[in-house]
Scaffold this active site. Structure first.
Site, mmCIF file in Angstrom:
data_model
loop_
_atom_site.group_PDB
_atom_site.id
_atom_site.type_symbol
_atom_site.label_atom_id
_atom_site.label_comp_id
_atom_site.label_asym_id
_atom_site.label_seq_id
_atom_site.Cartn_x
_atom_site.Cartn_y
_atom_site.Cartn_z
ATOM 1 N N GLU A 163 0.919 -1.257 0.060
ATOM 2 C CA GLU A 163 0.108 0.053 0.085
ATOM 3 C C GLU A 163 0.797 1.270 -0.018
ATOM 4 O O GLU A 163 0.452 2.181 -0.592
ATOM 5 C CB GLU A 163 -0.906 -0.163 1.257
ATOM 6 C CG GLU A 163 -1.743 1.243 1.312
ATOM 7 C CD GLU A 163 -2.856 1.297 0.057
ATOM 8 O OE1 GLU A 163 -3.328 2.397 0.149
ATOM 9 O OE2 GLU A 163 -2.989 0.368 -0.336
ATOM 10 N N ASP A 204 9.730 -11.662 -23.669
ATOM 11 C CA ASP A 204 9.576 -10.771 -24.659
ATOM 12 C C ASP A 204 8.021 -10.549 -24.994
ATOM 13 O O ASP A 204 7.399 -11.539 -24.587
ATOM 14 C CB ASP A 204 10.232 -11.009 -26.172
ATOM 15 C CG ASP A 204 9.818 -10.077 -27.484
ATOM 16 O OD1 ASP A 204 9.404 -10.657 -28.252
ATOM 17 O OD2 ASP A 204 9.890 -9.055 -27.077
#
EC number: 4.2.1.109
Length: 526
Positions: free
Chosen positions: A161, A291
């Site tokens: 958070e 990739d």
């Protein structure tokens, strides 16, 4: 110490003293900034950030009538008890770093006054990031996180958070802080800090191994808030590590170890758990780097959907967001790239007016961007702007990313086995997160541990894969599998010691005969 005198300035018809005049230096703005630094140093002392006379802080004297790059700089002194500093102990510097005011010497046992040893590094942050304040902390957390993996050049954390407190980051983002090596003298860090700032255009901090951290923000409030968040995240990472948990993954699950890899006693226990938690199956790899184009996603989606969308929307995007800090940063990068292109005679490059009106600047930017897209250039300035344009497209549901059908199941399987999966693409990290967060199979980011783009290096250069390997912290480069459809990328990764597989998908380009790499047509074959 008296400052140089200056002639009065006329501002909106009123007369006021110049910022280097004696009257200005003794004025309320400078005094308030000095007092603020003294107060903050007392707070930072009790937090353990500036104990033993270490650490420092500097703040620009805010004045709406003076552009930030030209505002005066107030800086704490070096080698003094930070919790006992007073307003009169501060130094005042010009924007270029010249001392305009220095404190008077105090009787024994006080040392003679000396400006912060951090001054050259602070000036780099002001120059390169247009910062309003910079904090240098010696907090224990910022030191220990650089020691857990002595070979790592980055600190990475995600799904916490407090990441939201760091400028430009959200809960799902991966926060990356570069780590530079310590030196005997603070000033000797200047060059490596500047290199890290340049290599990580989104960072607001640089860690120094076995030393501490430099943090900057647009204002002292921004710098202080981010400093608190960084120290919280470092402390969380240390505690997670002590529990045998991996702070760099979305799930913060157990740290994965391979048999035969040396570890301390605590990690040995985690290693046994990891090796037996998948029905006795031990992962053969620690990391997989993927990739995108031609590997996880059809080339046609990129060439026929994403690129045309960015090309068609660039003018509208610039028009609507022109005055935002984000777009101004994009324009700054594009200006630098275009200037370099003009000097090198790159086809399609046209000058961008420096003092033209908004419409003229946008028209020149559009012309350059269209030429860059047409040439399929893999450059950071273009990729960053494209990422911001695509972000708008995904937010408006005008775009939906496509991945091959085998990709979601493979990502889920590798995640369950404890194998970390990363993305390495010429597209920006923002564009990568957008793509995997908005696919035809939903949000897949929960299976990914991080993203690499061309800020780490060109995809066809071996040194890029060495950088990735070192940042992942693996003991053996062969523990990293790289999958791509491009032969030159495969060759570069192999030279760095990575295991390589070539992806053969519909629409991919031809490969050289007898290239020697293993090939797959689906991730299910791995």
């Amino acid at each position: 110490m008296a400052a140089a005198s200056a002639a009065p300035l006329a501002i909106n018809g009123a007369v006021r003293m110049g910022p280097t005049s004696q009257a200005y230096l003794e004025g309320s703005r400078v005094r308030e900034t000095k007092a603020l630094i003294a107060e903050l140093c007392r707070q930072f002392y009790h937090l353990g950030w500036v104990s033993g006379t270490g650490g420092s802080i500097t703040i620009k004297v805010h004045d709406d009538s003076i552009p930030k790059p030209h505002q005066l700089i107030v800086m704490s002194p070096s080698g003094v008890q930070k919790e006992r500093m007073m307003e009169e102990d501060m130094y005042v510097l010009s924007p270029s770093g010249s001392v305009l005011f220095e404190p008077l010497a105090k009787p024994w046992p006080h040392k003679p006054p000396k400006c912060s040893d951090c001054a050259p590094l602070f000036l780099k942050a002001y120059e390169m990031r247009n910062a309003g304040a910079v904090i240098h902390s010696h907090g224990m957390e910022s030191c220990i996180v650089t020691m857990i993996n002595p070979s790592s050049k980055e600190f990475r954390i995600t799904h916490m958070e407090m990441i939201k407190g760091i400028q430009g980051h959200g809960y799902y983002d991966e926060l990356i802080v570069p780590i530079i090596e310590n030196t005997a003298h603070e000033r000797e860090l200047t060059e490596s800090l500047a290199a890290a700032i340049k290599a990580y255009p989104k960072t607001t901090a640089v860690l120094v191994r076995n030393h501490g951290i430099y943090i900057w923000g647009d204002s002292w409030i921004s710098a202080k808030t981010q400093a608190e968040c960084y120290h919280y995240l470092f402390d969380a990472a240390i505690k997670l590590h002590q529990l045998g948990l991996d702070w760099s993954t979305p799930s913060h699950g157990p740290i994965q170890r391979l048999s035969g890899v040396s570890s301390n006693h605590r990690d040995s226990k985690v290693s046994v758990k990891a090796a037996t938690s998948n029905n006795g199956i031990e992962p053969s790899r620690r990391c997989i780097v993927l990739d995108i184009e031609g590997t996880t996603t059809p080339i046609s989606f990129v060439t026929d959907v994403l690129f045309p969308y960015a090309r068609d929307c660039v003018g509208k995007h610039l028009e609507l967001t022109y005055d935002s800090a984000e777009t101004q940063d994009d324009i700054k990068l594009l200006r630098a790239q275009v200037q370099e292109d003009l000097e090198n005679g790159i086809a399609g490059a046209v000058p961008i007016p420096s003092d033209g009106d908004k419409e003229e600047v946008i028209a020149a930017l559009v012309a350059n961007v269209v030429a860059m897209i047409k040439a399929d250039r893999k450059i950071t300035s273009l990729k960053q702007l494209q990422g911001h344009i695509w972000q708008t497209g995904f937010e408006r549901n005008e775009l939906e990313a496509v991945v091959f059908d085998d990709v979601p199941n493979a990502l889920e399987k590798w995640h369950a086995l404890g194998i970390k999966v990363y993305i390495y693409s010429s597209g920006s990290r923002l564009a990568q997160r957008l793509l995997f967060g908005n696919t035809n199979y939903g949000d897949l980011r929960k299976y990914l541990c991080g993203f690499f783009d061309t800020t780490i290096g060109n995809k066809k250069e071996t040194k890029s894969y060495i950088e990735i390997r070192e940042s992942l912290g693996v003991d053996n480069p062969s523990e990293v599998l790289f999958i791509t459809d491009v032969y030159q990328e495969a060759t570069a990764a192999k030279a760095a010691g990575l295991e390589v597989i070539i992806s053969v998908r519909p629409g991919n380009g031809p490969l050289p005969e007898n290239h020697g790499f293993k090939m797959i047509t689906s991730f299910s074959e791995i």
